[in-house]
Design an enzyme around this catalytic site. Structure first.
Site, PDB file in Angstrom:
ATOM      1  N   LYS A  39       0.844  -1.210   0.000  1.00 43.67           N
ATOM      2  CA  LYS A  39       0.000   0.000   0.000  1.00 43.67           C
ATOM      3  C   LYS A  39       0.876   1.255   0.000  1.00 43.67           C
ATOM      4  O   LYS A  39       0.664   2.166  -0.790  1.00 43.67           O
ATOM      5  CB  LYS A  39      -0.931   0.014   1.228  1.00 43.67           C
ATOM      6  CG  LYS A  39      -1.814  -1.230   1.347  1.00 43.67           C
ATOM      7  CD  LYS A  39      -2.716  -1.153   2.561  1.00 43.67           C
ATOM      8  CE  LYS A  39      -1.993  -1.247   3.899  1.00 43.67           C
ATOM      9  NZ  LYS A  39      -1.484  -2.578   4.234  1.00 43.67           N
ATOM     10  N   ARG A  70      -9.331   0.403   8.691  1.00 46.53           N
ATOM     11  CA  ARG A  70      -8.858  -0.949   9.017  1.00 46.53           C
ATOM     12  C   ARG A  70      -9.878  -1.733   9.814  1.00 46.53           C
ATOM     13  O   ARG A  70      -9.631  -2.894  10.152  1.00 46.53           O
ATOM     14  CB  ARG A  70      -7.563  -0.846   9.818  1.00 46.53           C
ATOM     15  CG  ARG A  70      -6.301  -1.223   9.032  1.00 46.53           C
ATOM     16  CD  ARG A  70      -5.103  -1.013   9.905  1.00 46.53           C
ATOM     17  NE  ARG A  70      -3.932  -1.713   9.483  1.00 46.53           N
ATOM     18  CZ  ARG A  70      -2.928  -1.149   8.810  1.00 46.53           C
ATOM     19  NH1 ARG A  70      -3.002   0.090   8.404  1.00 46.53           N
ATOM     20  NH2 ARG A  70      -1.850  -1.862   8.539  1.00 46.53           N
ATOM     21  N   ARG A  74      -0.016  -9.614  13.125  1.00 47.79           N
ATOM     22  CA  ARG A  74      -0.581  -8.520  12.315  1.00 47.79           C
ATOM     23  C   ARG A  74      -1.472  -9.089  11.213  1.00 47.79           C
ATOM     24  O   ARG A  74      -2.519  -8.526  10.892  1.00 47.79           O
ATOM     25  CB  ARG A  74       0.553  -7.685  11.687  1.00 47.79           C
ATOM     26  CG  ARG A  74       1.225  -6.787  12.692  1.00 47.79           C
ATOM     27  CD  ARG A  74       2.572  -6.310  12.200  1.00 47.79           C
ATOM     28  NE  ARG A  74       2.540  -5.438  11.050  1.00 47.79           N
ATOM     29  CZ  ARG A  74       3.604  -5.131  10.313  1.00 47.79           C
ATOM     30  NH1 ARG A  74       4.791  -5.626  10.620  1.00 47.79           N
ATOM     31  NH2 ARG A  74       3.502  -4.321   9.294  1.00 47.79           N
TER      32      ARG A  74
HETATM   33  P1  B4P Z   1       4.584  -1.539   2.075  1.00 44.78           P
HETATM   34  O1  B4P Z   1       4.125  -0.891   0.825  1.00 44.78           O
HETATM   35  O2  B4P Z   1       5.399  -0.680   2.982  1.00 44.78           O
HETATM   36  O3  B4P Z   1       3.452  -2.179   2.933  1.00 44.78           O
HETATM   37  P2  B4P Z   1       2.155  -1.642   3.615  1.00 44.78           P
HETATM   38  O4  B4P Z   1       1.063  -2.443   2.986  1.00 44.78           O
HETATM   39  O5  B4P Z   1       2.034  -0.152   3.494  1.00 44.78           O
HETATM   40  O6  B4P Z   1       2.491  -1.988   5.138  1.00 44.78           O
HETATM   41  P3  B4P Z   1       1.965  -1.983   6.635  1.00 44.78           P
HETATM   42  O7  B4P Z   1       0.620  -2.615   6.751  1.00 44.78           O
HETATM   43  O8  B4P Z   1       3.070  -2.579   7.401  1.00 44.78           O
HETATM   44  O9  B4P Z   1       1.879  -0.534   7.125  1.00 44.78           O
HETATM   45  P4  B4P Z   1       1.116   0.456   8.074  1.00 44.78           P
HETATM   46  O10 B4P Z   1       2.142   1.469   8.255  1.00 44.78           O
HETATM   47  O11 B4P Z   1      -0.191   0.834   7.449  1.00 44.78           O
HETATM   48  O12 B4P Z   1       5.392  -2.821   1.630  1.00 44.78           O
HETATM   49  C1  B4P Z   1       6.007  -3.696   2.520  1.00 44.78           C
HETATM   50  C2  B4P Z   1       7.318  -4.192   1.952  1.00 44.78           C
HETATM   51  O13 B4P Z   1       7.103  -4.911   0.746  1.00 44.78           O
HETATM   52  C3  B4P Z   1       8.302  -3.089   1.600  1.00 44.78           C
HETATM   53  O14 B4P Z   1       9.575  -3.456   2.003  1.00 44.78           O
HETATM   54  C4  B4P Z   1       8.225  -2.959   0.086  1.00 44.78           C
HETATM   55  O15 B4P Z   1       9.446  -2.553  -0.481  1.00 44.78           O
HETATM   56  C5  B4P Z   1       7.908  -4.392  -0.306  1.00 44.78           C
HETATM   57  N1  B4P Z   1       7.114  -4.472  -1.537  1.00 44.78           N
HETATM   58  C6  B4P Z   1       6.089  -3.646  -1.881  1.00 44.78           C
HETATM   59  N2  B4P Z   1       5.593  -4.010  -3.080  1.00 44.78           N
HETATM   60  C7  B4P Z   1       6.320  -5.099  -3.490  1.00 44.78           C
HETATM   61  C8  B4P Z   1       6.286  -5.935  -4.651  1.00 44.78           C
HETATM   62  N3  B4P Z   1       5.410  -5.732  -5.661  1.00 44.78           N
HETATM   63  N4  B4P Z   1       7.156  -6.967  -4.712  1.00 44.78           N
HETATM   64  C9  B4P Z   1       8.069  -7.197  -3.726  1.00 44.78           C
HETATM   65  N5  B4P Z   1       8.151  -6.419  -2.615  1.00 44.78           N
HETATM   66  C10 B4P Z   1       7.289  -5.390  -2.497  1.00 44.78           C
HETATM   67  O16 B4P Z   1       0.734  -0.208   9.490  1.00 44.78           O
HETATM   68  C11 B4P Z   1       1.601  -0.407  10.581  1.00 44.78           C
HETATM   69  C12 B4P Z   1       0.838  -0.568  11.907  1.00 44.78           C
HETATM   70  O17 B4P Z   1       0.191   0.700  12.279  1.00 44.78           O
HETATM   71  C13 B4P Z   1      -0.315  -1.554  11.963  1.00 44.78           C
HETATM   72  O18 B4P Z   1       0.107  -2.873  12.212  1.00 44.78           O
HETATM   73  C14 B4P Z   1      -1.180  -0.993  13.147  1.00 44.78           C
HETATM   74  O19 B4P Z   1      -0.655  -1.345  14.391  1.00 44.78           O
HETATM   75  C15 B4P Z   1      -1.037   0.502  13.002  1.00 44.78           C
HETATM   76  N6  B4P Z   1      -2.143   1.104  12.224  1.00 44.78           N
HETATM   77  C16 B4P Z   1      -1.999   1.718  11.024  1.00 44.78           C
HETATM   78  N7  B4P Z   1      -3.201   2.151  10.567  1.00 44.78           N
HETATM   79  C17 B4P Z   1      -4.125   1.783  11.497  1.00 44.78           C
HETATM   80  C18 B4P Z   1      -5.548   1.921  11.578  1.00 44.78           C
HETATM   81  N8  B4P Z   1      -6.240   2.518  10.610  1.00 44.78           N
HETATM   82  N9  B4P Z   1      -6.191   1.423  12.654  1.00 44.78           N
HETATM   83  C19 B4P Z   1      -5.507   0.829  13.643  1.00 44.78           C
HETATM   84  N10 B4P Z   1      -4.165   0.653  13.636  1.00 44.78           N
HETATM   85  C20 B4P Z   1      -3.468   1.120  12.567  1.00 44.78           C
END
Ligand code: B4P
Length: 257
Positions: free
Chosen positions: A79, A154, A211
């Site tokens: 994302k 979420r 998670r």
């Molecule tokens: P990202 O792109 O960083 O992943 P994300 O989906 O944004 O991650 P996440 O769910 O951890 O984040 P958030 O901060 O929202 O990609 C992950 C990795 O994969 C990276 O290293 C990237 O380079 C790699 N990648 C991406 N695309 C790729 C591809 N096509 N091929 C290979 N590799 C690839 O959440 C963090 C925490 O915050 C949650 O656990 C929760 O505790 C809290 N939180 C956030 N929002 C909340 C909400 N609305 N309600 C309650 N808690 C919340």
């Protein structure tokens, strides 16, 4: 197809979720109006960007149209990665609750300290906290062309609250785009990121699994919420970042026609 009417104009054809910018025909000195995706329509000199139909065509300042997207998927689905590309291409404001929470942690606020305990343990932060943060950000960006909601909503409660917030401003969510990635790949990506991200929630396989479980229990049902509104779009989140971005753009562009 809807019938749109901008103050001072004749009615014109348009579709829900399209129409961004009022493009008045300069050559004919404000006589022919066109909203992207609409048929040209007659309007007067008093033409003002005030639309009586699809409210999603207005931003909070009553200018035409907002493109509001929910980018959805499990932790590590990409994302954050795809949001960066979307901001560049469409000029939207990025609202990542994960980033906002990490900002609070970095500043050492009371909210950040509370959130850190939950995040490090792989749990979701309480709904009221993230809804408050989002509401504040919406108010601070009144002239935005639209928003990418990344990692929010979420829970179903968050989705309902977001609807209420946006509907009260006359600019609902246009669509949700869900990135589908299997659990093994998610774990692999997050552990890889954990090697240099410094994020405690990425470093431990047990926390990552927690998670993913939180996602399946509390977040996955949010997809049904948007399916019920006919706004759900699913894409394969495995492949190169570029390929996935192209699939996302195909969907977004439909809402701009
Ligand atoms: P990202 O792109 O960083 O992943 P994300 O989906 O944004 O991650 P996440 O769910 O951890 O984040 P958030 O901060 O929202 O990609 C992950 C990795 O994969 C990276 O290293 C990237 O380079 C790699 N990648 C991406 N695309 C790729 C591809 N096509 N091929 C290979 N590799 C690839 O959440 C963090 C925490 O915050 C949650 O656990 C929760 O505790 C809290 N939180 C956030 N929002 C909340 C909400 N609305 N309600 C309650 N808690 C919340």
């Amino acid at each position: 197809m809807q019938i749109g009417k901008v103050r001072g104009s004749t009615p014109f054809k348009c579709t829900i979720g399209q129409a961004q910018i009022a493009q008045l025909d300069r050559a004919s000195r404000l006589q022919i109006g066109k909203v992207r995706g609409s048929t040209p329509f007659k309007c007067t000199k008093n033409f003002r960007p005030f639309c009586t139909v699809p409210k999603g065509l207005l931003n909070f300042n009553q200018q035409l149209y907002m493109l509001n997207l929910v980018l959805f998927g499990p932790p590590g689905a990409g994302k954050g990665t795809q949001s960066k590309n979307l901001i560049d291409k469409y000029g939207l404001i990025h609202l990542s609750t994960g980033d906002l929470l990490r900002g609070e942690i970095a500043e050492g606020t009371e909210l950040g300290l509370e959130a850190k305990k939950l995040m490090d343990d792989g749990k979701l932060v309480p709904d009221a906290v993230v809804i408050g943060m989002i509401s504040h950000k919406l108010d601070a960006n009144k002239t935005a062309k639209g928003f990418i909601f990344d990692g929010f909503p979420r829970t179903v409660v968050q989705a309902e609250e977001l609807d209420e917030l946006l509907n009260s401003k006359g600019a609902p969510i246009c669509c949700m785009i869900a990135l589908e990635v299997n659990d093994n790949e998610l774990e692999h990506r997050l552990l890889l990121r954990g090697k240099d991200s410094g994020r405690a929630d990425d470093a431990n396989p047990e926390v990552i699994r927690k998670r993913i479980k939180e996602y399946n229990d509390k977040t996955a049902p949010v997809a049904d919420f948007y399916k019920g509104q006919n706004k759900f779009n699913s894409i394969n989140g495995i492949g190169s970042v570029g390929e996935i971005f192209a699939s996302i753009c195909t969907i977004v562009d439909k809402y701009l026609k």
